[in-house]
Write a protein that holds these residues in place. Structure first.
Motif, PDB file in Angstrom:
ATOM      1  N   PRO A 146      59.084  53.273  24.778  1.00  0.00           N
ATOM      2  CA  PRO A 146      59.983  52.672  23.786  1.00  0.00           C
ATOM      3  C   PRO A 146      61.437  53.104  23.977  1.00  0.00           C
ATOM      4  O   PRO A 146      62.359  52.311  23.781  1.00  0.00           O
ATOM      5  CB  PRO A 146      59.447  53.205  22.445  1.00  0.00           C
ATOM      6  N   ARG A 147      61.635  54.355  24.386  1.00  0.00           N
ATOM      7  CA  ARG A 147      63.004  54.842  24.606  1.00  0.00           C
ATOM      8  C   ARG A 147      63.607  54.094  25.783  1.00  0.00           C
ATOM      9  O   ARG A 147      64.774  53.663  25.750  1.00  0.00           O
ATOM     10  CB  ARG A 147      63.004  56.353  24.888  1.00  0.00           C
ATOM     11  N   THR A 156      63.337  59.494  30.528  1.00  0.00           N
ATOM     12  CA  THR A 156      63.846  58.162  30.181  1.00  0.00           C
ATOM     13  C   THR A 156      65.133  57.881  30.939  1.00  0.00           C
ATOM     14  O   THR A 156      65.292  56.829  31.566  1.00  0.00           O
ATOM     15  CB  THR A 156      64.125  58.080  28.663  1.00  0.00           C
ATOM     16  N   LEU A 163      57.696  37.629  26.351  1.00  0.00           N
ATOM     17  CA  LEU A 163      58.836  38.546  26.504  1.00  0.00           C
ATOM     18  C   LEU A 163      59.998  37.768  27.125  1.00  0.00           C
ATOM     19  O   LEU A 163      59.831  37.165  28.184  1.00  0.00           O
ATOM     20  CB  LEU A 163      58.478  39.734  27.399  1.00  0.00           C
ATOM     21  N   SER A 164      61.146  37.799  26.455  1.00  0.00           N
ATOM     22  CA  SER A 164      62.233  36.950  26.937  1.00  0.00           C
ATOM     23  C   SER A 164      63.431  37.725  27.473  1.00  0.00           C
ATOM     24  O   SER A 164      64.430  37.135  27.872  1.00  0.00           O
ATOM     25  CB  SER A 164      62.672  35.998  25.822  1.00  0.00           C
ATOM     26  N   SER A 165      63.360  39.043  27.527  1.00  0.00           N
ATOM     27  CA  SER A 165      64.484  39.816  28.058  1.00  0.00           C
ATOM     28  C   SER A 165      64.482  39.739  29.584  1.00  0.00           C
ATOM     29  O   SER A 165      63.461  39.426  30.204  1.00  0.00           O
ATOM     30  CB  SER A 165      64.342  41.264  27.617  1.00  0.00           C
ATOM     31  N   ALA A 220      62.779  51.164  26.906  1.00  0.00           N
ATOM     32  CA  ALA A 220      63.024  49.767  26.533  1.00  0.00           C
ATOM     33  C   ALA A 220      64.360  49.646  25.792  1.00  0.00           C
ATOM     34  O   ALA A 220      65.155  48.741  26.057  1.00  0.00           O
ATOM     35  CB  ALA A 220      61.884  49.236  25.677  1.00  0.00           C
ATOM     36  N   VAL A 221      64.635  50.584  24.886  1.00  0.00           N
ATOM     37  CA  VAL A 221      65.894  50.537  24.149  1.00  0.00           C
ATOM     38  C   VAL A 221      67.065  50.734  25.113  1.00  0.00           C
ATOM     39  O   VAL A 221      68.050  49.994  25.086  1.00  0.00           O
ATOM     40  CB  VAL A 221      65.921  51.611  23.034  1.00  0.00           C
ATOM     41  N   LYS A 222      66.918  51.710  25.999  1.00  0.00           N
ATOM     42  CA  LYS A 222      68.008  52.013  26.936  1.00  0.00           C
ATOM     43  C   LYS A 222      68.326  50.828  27.834  1.00  0.00           C
ATOM     44  O   LYS A 222      69.476  50.586  28.178  1.00  0.00           O
ATOM     45  CB  LYS A 222      67.617  53.216  27.801  1.00  0.00           C
ATOM     46  N   ASN A 263      67.669  47.602  27.191  1.00  0.00           N
ATOM     47  CA  ASN A 263      67.647  46.323  26.466  1.00  0.00           C
ATOM     48  C   ASN A 263      66.452  45.477  26.873  1.00  0.00           C
ATOM     49  O   ASN A 263      66.559  44.258  27.031  1.00  0.00           O
ATOM     50  CB  ASN A 263      68.910  45.507  26.730  1.00  0.00           C
ATOM     51  N   ALA A 264      65.344  46.129  27.074  1.00  0.00           N
ATOM     52  CA  ALA A 264      64.155  45.428  27.573  1.00  0.00           C
ATOM     53  C   ALA A 264      63.162  45.209  26.445  1.00  0.00           C
ATOM     54  O   ALA A 264      63.094  45.986  25.500  1.00  0.00           O
ATOM     55  CB  ALA A 264      63.509  46.256  28.672  1.00  0.00           C
ATOM     56  N   ALA A 265      62.384  44.141  26.570  1.00  0.00           N
ATOM     57  CA  ALA A 265      61.248  43.966  25.660  1.00  0.00           C
ATOM     58  C   ALA A 265      60.125  44.863  26.155  1.00  0.00           C
ATOM     59  O   ALA A 265      59.967  45.063  27.355  1.00  0.00           O
ATOM     60  CB  ALA A 265      60.800  42.511  25.658  1.00  0.00           C
ATOM     61  N   LEU A 266      59.372  45.418  25.212  1.00  0.00           N
ATOM     62  CA  LEU A 266      58.280  46.312  25.572  1.00  0.00           C
ATOM     63  C   LEU A 266      56.955  45.733  25.098  1.00  0.00           C
ATOM     64  O   LEU A 266      56.806  45.371  23.928  1.00  0.00           O
ATOM     65  CB  LEU A 266      58.514  47.674  24.901  1.00  0.00           C
ATOM     66  N   ALA A 267      56.005  45.640  26.002  1.00  0.00           N
ATOM     67  CA  ALA A 267      54.636  45.299  25.605  1.00  0.00           C
ATOM     68  C   ALA A 267      53.795  46.534  25.865  1.00  0.00           C
ATOM     69  O   ALA A 267      53.699  47.006  26.995  1.00  0.00           O
ATOM     70  CB  ALA A 267      54.131  44.098  26.398  1.00  0.00           C
TER      71      ALA A 267
END
Ligand code: FAD
Ligand code: AMP
Lengths: 245, 324
Positions: B105-106, B77, B146-148, B108-110, B112-116
């Motif tokens: 998912p990790r 990650t 997704l808006s990030s 995406a958190v790191k 600040n992204a939206a995850l699909a």
């Protein structure tokens, strides 16, 4: 050992899925809700581990008040106490933030989740919780043993498995094989009524994802039946019509 | 700006599911008007990596640090997040493999992204960023917006066609060294059945249920699968009874698959089973009961006794293979 088990309340697996006319939300009327089947596995393993070595099992759910019967069921199965974060589970990041927020000052040794929720199928919440807390995660875990402050976990990989060792605290998402779900007994159901269920308010979370519409798969056209003594015809159709062989 | 594609390899070769992700990533990069960059980690040759250019990568980044020779979710990650920063990545694409699903998912958190997770087609980028994924365990689809600024997408295996191109790109070695706090997990052992087709990635699947009566009868199922080059799968009661391993169980509470061909033998077609397999492109059902619900969800059906039909079908496919 102090264990937190994250449980999601999902439509019963026999549910026929229907959406509101604007296709924006799932129709919950008349739907039976259950503990997500993988979360039942996680809960059972948490109980087995704490029965062996001592400890407590707290269950947490992010949901509105309608999820309380499902939380009570987890208490009936044997959880020590429960927490409900009082908010609809908007998206995976929102849920993970609530759980990580609650867990951040509680010193859980282990956070157990299901591998995925069978409604949203994100398989996102567990690893997000781990990242928010800065601790390791093992996803799709089929076996979990704890010795002191160390976990030995078996996780699924394509065509095989991987055995890993990891110091606690950590997040594990449970898959089949980790435990056989337990059914609550009468004593469990009685005692669940008086076990503590704390309700906490959610923390603000930025939103970057939204479901615009839901949609159902198109039904297949009528099945083409082939006589059992005409398997060559099937092979031919798979080659010339379906073009899959 | 760029689109990054995380690629995985096995046996020294880029995995088929990663070639799907590369083709997808390249097409997405085309939509967004950005280059597509492949990122791989671990022990793999430059020749194998350069193959990724044939699927659209304009550059290949090899995370070659020894500490990344085994897949460690936190270390990967952080490494990918670092590369995403250096390359100003706007989208990070990977196949929804077990490892990638644990990492996305990790990441995406790191970031600040939206995850699909488990997307099945290219996004619509005409206004915003809309993408489709399966939901309710195969019973529905969801279109997500997704808006990030940065997006992470995992691609459902077998949902995007691999297209080979003429391309040449070179490998750039990246020595990113993960910190100790990202290396808490140690891999003790990897047990791999290398001779078998992996179920989530398989294009052809032969699956059997309780109608087979007992584990001793699986020989004919495996033989049919062998002749086809298919993976084997089973219904839940079959794995619950220990007739087959859990990792073969498909359905709502098992693996969800979408192969080109799914052959279901002696499986009744319960709603929970259908949930995990109904996105298969072609479904063949073999069941002795003409009323079995599975026939309603099938393209082709044979009402007959599996013990008679399967050996015949295996022979017919052998003949077909010999002739083609
Ligand atoms: C919470 C929950 C989750 C579940 N999740 C899943 C899941 O993920 N996946 C899943 O598969 N199930 C799941 N189930 C179980 C599901 O409801 C069914 O019980 C199961 O799919 C039935 O398996 P089966 O079709 O193999 O067996 P059966 O329903 O017993 O069907 C056997 C079929 O074989 C046929 N047959 C018998 N003999 C022959 C023969 N000689 N030749 C040809 N056909 C023959 C019969 O006509 C019958 O249709 C779940 C259930 C619950 C409650
Ligand atoms: N609303 C929720 N409340 C508590 N835990 C949840 C919730 N949603 C998901 N989880 C946990 O996260 C796991 C994976 O869910 P998902 O990421 O939605 O597939 C579930 O199996 C639960 O353990």
């Amino acid at each position: 050992m102090k264990v937190l088990v994250c449980i999601s309340s999902v439509p019963d697996t026999t549910t026929k899925i229907n959406f509101t006319p604007d296709n924006k939300s799932f129709v919950t009327q008349g739907v039976q809700f259950i503990i997500n089947p993988y979360d039942e596995i996680a809960l059972t393993r948490a109980l087995e581990l704490t029965e062996k070595d001592g400890g407590t099992v707290t269950v947490i759910n992010v949901g509105d008040a309608t999820t309380e019967p499902v939380i009570r069921k987890a208490l009936a199965v044997g959880a020590t106490d429960a927490v409900r974060v009082n908010a609809g589970p908007r998206d995976a990041f929102f849920v993970a933030r609530q759980i990580a927020g609650y867990a951040s000052n509680q010193n859980f040794d282990l956070i157990l989740c299901g591998r995925e929720s069978i409604d949203y199928n994100g398989a996102q919440v567990p690893a997000m919780i781990a990242e928010l807390l800065g601790i390791p995660s093992v996803s799709v875990c089929k076996k979990l043993e704890i010795a002191g402050k160390t976990a030995i976990a078996e996780r699924e990989i394509e065509g095989g498995k991987e055995i890993v060792e990891c110091p606690l605290p950590m997040v594990v998402s449970a898959s089949e094989g980790m435990a056989e779900p337990r059914i609550p007994n009468m004593r469990g159901i009685m005692s669940a009524r008086t076990k503590p269920l704390a309700v906490v308010e959610p923390v603000d979370t930025p939103k970057n994802i939204e479901v615009i519409i839901y949609d159902k798969p198109k039904p297949r056209s009528e099945v083409k039946l082939i006589a059992p003594d005409k398997v060559e015809e099937l092979v031919d159709l798979l080659h010339t019509q379906a073009r899959v062989i | 700006m760029s689109v990054l594609v995380f690629i995985e390899h096995a046996g020294g070769k880029i995995k088929k599911s990663s070639l799907e992700a590369l083709t997808y990533g390249n097409d997405l990069a085309g939509l967004l008007g950005m280059p597509c960059i492949a990122v791989a980690g671990g022990k793999i040759t430059n020749d194998a990596l350069e193959e990724s250019a044939a699927y659209g990568a304009s550059k290949i980044i090899h995370l070659n640090n020894e500490k990344l020779h085994t897949f460690n979710v936190q270390a990967y990650t952080s490494a990918l997040a670092a590369v995403a920063g250096e390359q100003n990545a706007k989208a990070i694409v990977m196949s929804a493999s077990f490892s990638a699903k644990g990492m996305a998912p990790r990441l995406a958190v790191k970031l600040n992204a939206a995850l699909a997770d488990g997307v099945i087609s290219l996004p619509d980028v005409s206004s915003g960023f809309k993408v489709r994924k399966g939901a309710f365990s195969g019973k529905a689809f969801a279109d997500l917006s997704l808006s990030s600024d940065v997006k992470v997408l995992t691609l459902s295996p077998n949902s995007y066609k691999i297209v080979k191109k003429d391309g040449k790109a070179s490998v750039e070695v990246n020595n990113y060294s993960p910190s100790d706090s990202d290396l808490k997990i140690t891999v003790k052992e990897i047990i791999q059945a290398t001779d078998k087709v992996s179920l989530p990635e398989a294009e052809l699947v032969v699956s059997a249920g309780r109608g087979m009566k007992g584990p001793e009868n699986w020989g004919m199922i495996e033989e049919l699968a062998n002749v086809l080059g298919a993976a084997t799968a089973c219904s839940k009661p079959v794995s619950d009874a220990g007739w087959r391993p859990h990792n073969e169980h498909v359905g709502q509470t098992g693996i969800a698959i979408s192969p080109n061909l799914y052959i279901a033998v002696g499986i009744s077609g319960a709603i929970q089973h259908l949930a995990g397999v109904s996105s298969s492109k072609t479904i063949v059902v073999i069941n002795k009961d003409a009323e079995a619900p599975f026939f309603k969800a099938a393209d082709y059906g044979i009402v007959g006794d599996a013990f008679e039909v399967i050996p015949k079908l295996t022979e017919a496919i052998k003949k077909f293979k010999a002739a083609h």
